[in-house]
Design a protein around this motif. Sequence first.
Motif, mmCIF file in Angstrom:
data_model
loop_
_atom_site.group_PDB
_atom_site.id
_atom_site.type_symbol
_atom_site.label_atom_id
_atom_site.label_comp_id
_atom_site.label_asym_id
_atom_site.label_seq_id
_atom_site.Cartn_x
_atom_site.Cartn_y
_atom_site.Cartn_z
ATOM 1 N N GLY A 82 0.812 -1.220 0.000
ATOM 2 C CA GLY A 82 0.000 0.000 0.000
ATOM 3 C C GLY A 82 0.840 1.261 0.000
ATOM 4 N N THR A 83 0.321 2.304 0.589
ATOM 5 C CA THR A 83 0.989 3.608 0.579
ATOM 6 C C THR A 83 2.106 3.703 1.605
ATOM 7 N N THR A 84 2.299 2.679 2.418
ATOM 8 C CA THR A 84 3.342 2.706 3.440
ATOM 9 C C THR A 84 4.733 2.785 2.833
ATOM 10 N N TYR A 85 4.938 2.074 1.736
ATOM 11 C CA TYR A 85 6.250 2.023 1.094
ATOM 12 C C TYR A 85 6.188 2.691 -0.277
ATOM 13 N N ASN A 86 7.138 3.561 -0.536
ATOM 14 C CA ASN A 86 7.248 4.209 -1.838
ATOM 15 C C ASN A 86 8.578 3.806 -2.460
ATOM 16 N N PHE A 87 8.561 3.524 -3.743
ATOM 17 C CA PHE A 87 9.786 3.141 -4.422
ATOM 18 C C PHE A 87 9.713 3.531 -5.877
ATOM 19 N N GLU A 88 10.882 3.532 -6.514
ATOM 20 C CA GLU A 88 10.934 3.818 -7.932
ATOM 21 C C GLU A 88 11.867 2.820 -8.608
ATOM 22 N N PHE A 89 11.672 2.687 -9.897
ATOM 23 C CA PHE A 89 12.468 1.773 -10.706
ATOM 24 C C PHE A 89 13.459 2.620 -11.494
ATOM 25 N N ARG A 90 14.746 2.418 -11.211
ATOM 26 C CA ARG A 90 15.805 3.213 -11.823
ATOM 27 C C ARG A 90 16.581 2.360 -12.823
ATOM 28 N N MET A 91 16.724 2.895 -14.022
ATOM 29 C CA MET A 91 17.396 2.161 -15.090
ATOM 30 C C MET A 91 18.700 2.855 -15.463
ATOM 31 N N THR A 92 19.775 2.063 -15.532
ATOM 32 C CA THR A 92 21.039 2.542 -16.080
ATOM 33 C C THR A 92 21.291 1.802 -17.388
ATOM 34 N N VAL A 93 21.864 2.527 -18.348
ATOM 35 C CA VAL A 93 22.124 1.966 -19.671
ATOM 36 C C VAL A 93 23.617 2.102 -19.947
ATOM 37 N N GLY A 94 24.273 0.974 -20.155
ATOM 38 C CA GLY A 94 25.700 1.006 -20.447
ATOM 39 C C GLY A 94 25.961 1.132 -21.938
ATOM 40 N N ASP A 95 27.104 1.719 -22.271
ATOM 41 C CA ASP A 95 27.515 1.776 -23.672
ATOM 42 C C ASP A 95 27.672 0.358 -24.214
ATOM 43 N N PHE A 96 27.650 0.225 -25.529
ATOM 44 C CA PHE A 96 27.945 -1.057 -26.172
ATOM 45 C C PHE A 96 29.465 -1.231 -26.126
ATOM 46 N N ALA A 171 35.452 -3.209 -35.706
ATOM 47 C CA ALA A 171 34.566 -4.317 -36.096
ATOM 48 C C ALA A 171 34.521 -5.377 -35.001
ATOM 49 N N GLY A 172 33.402 -6.082 -34.924
ATOM 50 C CA GLY A 172 33.268 -7.182 -33.970
ATOM 51 C C GLY A 172 31.998 -7.085 -33.154
ATOM 52 N N PRO A 173 31.820 -8.043 -32.238
ATOM 53 C CA PRO A 173 30.600 -8.080 -31.423
ATOM 54 C C PRO A 173 30.659 -7.096 -30.247
ATOM 55 N N TYR A 174 29.529 -6.501 -29.941
ATOM 56 C CA TYR A 174 29.403 -5.544 -28.842
ATOM 57 C C TYR A 174 28.234 -5.966 -27.942
ATOM 58 N N THR A 175 28.324 -5.577 -26.677
ATOM 59 C CA THR A 175 27.250 -5.865 -25.725
ATOM 60 C C THR A 175 27.000 -4.639 -24.845
ATOM 61 N N SER A 176 25.751 -4.301 -24.694
ATOM 62 C CA SER A 176 25.331 -3.245 -23.766
ATOM 63 C C SER A 176 24.497 -3.894 -22.672
ATOM 64 N N THR A 177 24.632 -3.386 -21.468
ATOM 65 C CA THR A 177 23.862 -3.925 -20.348
ATOM 66 C C THR A 177 22.931 -2.845 -19.803
ATOM 67 N N VAL A 178 21.670 -3.217 -19.664
ATOM 68 C CA VAL A 178 20.658 -2.350 -19.064
ATOM 69 C C VAL A 178 20.317 -2.959 -17.709
ATOM 70 N N THR A 179 20.422 -2.172 -16.666
ATOM 71 C CA THR A 179 20.132 -2.647 -15.307
ATOM 72 C C THR A 179 19.006 -1.821 -14.722
ATOM 73 N N ILE A 180 18.020 -2.490 -14.144
ATOM 74 C CA ILE A 180 16.901 -1.792 -13.499
ATOM 75 C C ILE A 180 16.890 -2.179 -12.026
ATOM 76 N N ALA A 181 16.960 -1.181 -11.162
ATOM 77 C CA ALA A 181 16.988 -1.406 -9.719
ATOM 78 C C ALA A 181 15.719 -0.833 -9.089
ATOM 79 N N VAL A 182 15.272 -1.487 -8.027
ATOM 80 C CA VAL A 182 14.144 -0.984 -7.240
ATOM 81 C C VAL A 182 14.745 -0.266 -6.035
ATOM 82 N N VAL A 183 14.385 1.017 -5.890
ATOM 83 C CA VAL A 183 14.984 1.835 -4.841
ATOM 84 C C VAL A 183 13.866 2.444 -3.997
#
Length: 185
Positions: A82-96, A171-183
């Motif tokens: 309920g309204t007792t707890y407030n939180f947000e979802f925070r997303m960080t986006v890493g470069d490839f 040239a070559g393979p790249y990877t980006s990581t997206v992380t979502i945290a509950v704060v």
Amino acid sequence: MNKKLIALAMILLLAVGGLFAAVYPGTLPGNVTATLNANIGDYLYHGFIDSTTPAEFDATKTINDAFITDPAFQYGFRTNIGTTYNFEFRMTVGDFLHNTISGAKIKIADVTVGGLSPDPISGYYVILSKTTAVSSGAVNVVIKPAKAAGNDHLGVAMTDAEYYGGANEVAGPYTSTVTIAVVSV
């Protein structure tokens, strides 16, 4: 003689019936009760939403060909808190980052959340929040890899090696990581 035998059997039957009547006084015992308890605990489910199973949340997601088609996903949550707890979802986006060559990267040009390009707050984006009695939410997110010169999504100028299609990209393979945290807020 059969009549005497039948009469004797009747007398024995009545005597035995009386015996049972003497043992059972006719008063039943009192009622018994059981108390049943239950508890529904707080829950918070969140994650990536797959259109084939929209009621479920996935903890991981893989999107291929991210330079060809801008990666897009839907993220959501469901809770009974309920309204007792407030939180947000925070997303960080890493470069490839290049998978084998250190320092080689393709930057992120833009991030859209619900169709808007919000400004990042200290490097993260608030993509959803629960500060009222809201019990669920979902949002569409698009990550746009850099495909032209300019500034990245954090306002940092890019070199021609840091965007897809640049003159000096590696040239070559790249990877980006997206992380979502509950704060908690």
